[in-house]
Motif scaffolding. Structure first.
Motif, short mmCIF file in Angstrom:
data_model
loop_
_atom_site.label_atom_id
_atom_site.label_comp_id
_atom_site.label_asym_id
_atom_site.label_seq_id
_atom_site.Cartn_x
_atom_site.Cartn_y
_atom_site.Cartn_z
N UNK A 9 0.86 -1.19 0.00
CA UNK A 9 0.00 0.00 0.00
C UNK A 9 0.89 1.23 0.00
N UNK A 10 0.56 2.19 -0.84
CA UNK A 10 1.34 3.42 -0.91
C UNK A 10 1.11 4.27 0.32
N UNK A 11 2.17 4.69 0.97
CA UNK A 11 2.02 5.52 2.16
C UNK A 11 1.38 6.84 1.77
N UNK A 12 0.48 7.29 2.66
CA UNK A 12 -0.29 8.49 2.35
C UNK A 12 0.57 9.75 2.31
N UNK A 13 1.61 9.82 3.11
CA UNK A 13 2.33 11.09 3.25
C UNK A 13 3.63 11.16 2.46
N UNK A 14 3.91 10.20 1.62
CA UNK A 14 5.15 10.26 0.87
C UNK A 14 4.93 10.96 -0.45
N UNK A 15 5.95 11.50 -1.01
CA UNK A 15 5.84 12.13 -2.32
C UNK A 15 5.91 11.08 -3.39
N UNK A 16 5.55 11.47 -4.65
CA UNK A 16 5.54 10.50 -5.73
C UNK A 16 6.92 9.93 -5.98
N UNK A 17 7.95 10.69 -5.69
CA UNK A 17 9.31 10.19 -5.91
C UNK A 17 9.82 9.34 -4.78
N UNK A 18 9.05 9.28 -3.67
CA UNK A 18 9.49 8.52 -2.50
C UNK A 18 8.42 7.51 -2.08
N UNK A 34 -15.62 -7.99 6.87
CA UNK A 34 -16.51 -6.88 7.17
C UNK A 34 -16.20 -5.76 6.19
N UNK A 35 -17.22 -5.26 5.49
CA UNK A 35 -17.02 -4.17 4.55
C UNK A 35 -16.80 -2.88 5.32
N UNK A 36 -15.74 -2.15 4.96
CA UNK A 36 -15.52 -0.85 5.56
C UNK A 36 -16.66 0.09 5.17
N UNK A 37 -17.01 1.06 6.02
CA UNK A 37 -18.11 1.97 5.69
C UNK A 37 -17.96 2.64 4.35
N UNK A 38 -16.72 3.04 4.00
CA UNK A 38 -16.51 3.73 2.73
C UNK A 38 -16.79 2.81 1.56
N UNK A 120 -6.31 6.67 -3.63
CA UNK A 120 -6.46 6.57 -2.19
C UNK A 120 -7.88 6.13 -1.83
N UNK A 121 -7.99 4.97 -1.19
CA UNK A 121 -9.27 4.48 -0.70
C UNK A 121 -10.15 3.81 -1.72
N UNK A 122 -9.63 3.50 -2.92
CA UNK A 122 -10.50 2.90 -3.93
C UNK A 122 -9.72 2.09 -4.94
N UNK A 123 -9.98 0.78 -4.93
CA UNK A 123 -9.45 -0.10 -5.95
C UNK A 123 -8.00 -0.50 -5.74
N UNK A 162 -20.04 -17.93 1.48
CA UNK A 162 -18.94 -17.38 0.68
C UNK A 162 -19.51 -16.89 -0.64
N UNK A 163 -19.24 -15.64 -0.95
CA UNK A 163 -19.72 -15.02 -2.18
C UNK A 163 -18.57 -14.33 -2.92
N UNK A 164 -18.77 -14.18 -4.22
CA UNK A 164 -17.90 -13.31 -5.00
C UNK A 164 -18.49 -11.91 -4.95
N UNK A 165 -17.68 -10.93 -4.57
CA UNK A 165 -18.14 -9.55 -4.45
C UNK A 165 -17.39 -8.65 -5.41
N UNK A 166 -18.07 -7.69 -6.05
CA UNK A 166 -17.37 -6.69 -6.86
C UNK A 166 -16.41 -5.90 -5.97
N UNK A 167 -15.16 -5.81 -6.36
CA UNK A 167 -14.15 -5.21 -5.48
C UNK A 167 -13.57 -3.90 -5.98
N UNK A 168 -14.02 -3.41 -7.12
CA UNK A 168 -13.45 -2.16 -7.62
C UNK A 168 -13.62 -1.00 -6.63
N UNK A 169 -14.75 -0.93 -5.88
CA UNK A 169 -14.89 0.18 -4.93
C UNK A 169 -14.13 -0.03 -3.62
N UNK A 170 -13.57 -1.23 -3.39
CA UNK A 170 -12.95 -1.54 -2.10
C UNK A 170 -11.62 -0.82 -1.93
#
Length: 225
Positions: A9-18, A34-38, A120-123, A162-170
């Protein structure tokens, strides 16, 4: 995504070069997916079929029927669709085959896939494959492929599905939770992943197809336990 799966996962506070890649070694959790609220908000619309006449409501169990019946455990796409009669296949052929540029794989864990968030936060997409890992040996998954579907376990009381769930919004953590939930104690000897290959797939067509797997708003799958 379960024991021994490498993720990133890309750290939120780093620059694109770091940009820093995080590798997580996950332990098994007790409460499954458990699905996150977002993520739940992003998939709130009621499930509809590609054709409005093809109804999917009976695929979703609730109340005392949760955890029962034909649709309680997703093995793979062919098995899932195999219960529908031939007349449905002839009337709605677009539902019974994966869209162009979309494919499904079943894999044992650890997966050996390095995932990274698309935004950030999607896909998430495949940032890399671990050399010699399961995905690398399997040979179908490529760098850049986008995860659009994943199996997950949902527990309600003493029952589970057990189900297959669309994950693009996750977001990243929701994807981790979904994959982690595919544990042997729930009868899972694999994880089912559905990918879209950029440049070959039409994302709008893929998303329309995946509405078939989107839980209705009143489903236990949309409720936090």
């Amino acid at each position: 995504f379960c024991i021994g799966v490498v993720t990133t996962q890309t750290e939120r506070d780093c620059t694109m070069s770091m940009i820093t890649t995080l590798f997580l070694l996950l332990a098994v959790t007790a409460n499954a997916f458990v699905v996150n609220p977002s993520a739940a908000a992003a998939t709130r619309s009621k499930s509809v079929a590609l054709n409005s006449e093809f109804q999917t409501r009976s695929m979703w169990n609730d109340g005392n029927n949760f955890g029962k019946g034909t649709f309680r455990f997703y093995k793979n796409f062919e098995s899932w669709m195999g219960v529908f009669p031939q007349e449905d296949r002839e009337a709605y052929p677009e539902i019974f085959s994966l869209p162009k540029g979309t494919y499904e794989v079943g894999m044992n864990k650890p997966l050996g896939i390095v995932f990274e968030e698309i935004e950030v936060g999607k896909g998430v997409f495949v940032q890399d494959l671990v050399e010699g890992g399961a995905a690398d040996r399997q040979g179908k998954i490529q760098k850049g492929d986008i995860l659009v579907g994943v199996t997950a376990i949902k527990i309600v009381g003493a029952k589970w599905e057990r189900r297959l769930l669309p994950s693009r919004p996750f977001d990243f953590d929701t994807v981790v939770g979904a994959i982690s939930s595919n544990e042997p104690k729930w009868g899972c000897d694999d994880v089912i992943l559905m990918f879209e290959r950029p440049g070959e797939a039409d994302s709008a067509v893929t998303d329309k197809f995946l509405e078939f797997f989107n839980p209705p708003g009143d489903s236990p799958w949309k409720q936090r336990q």
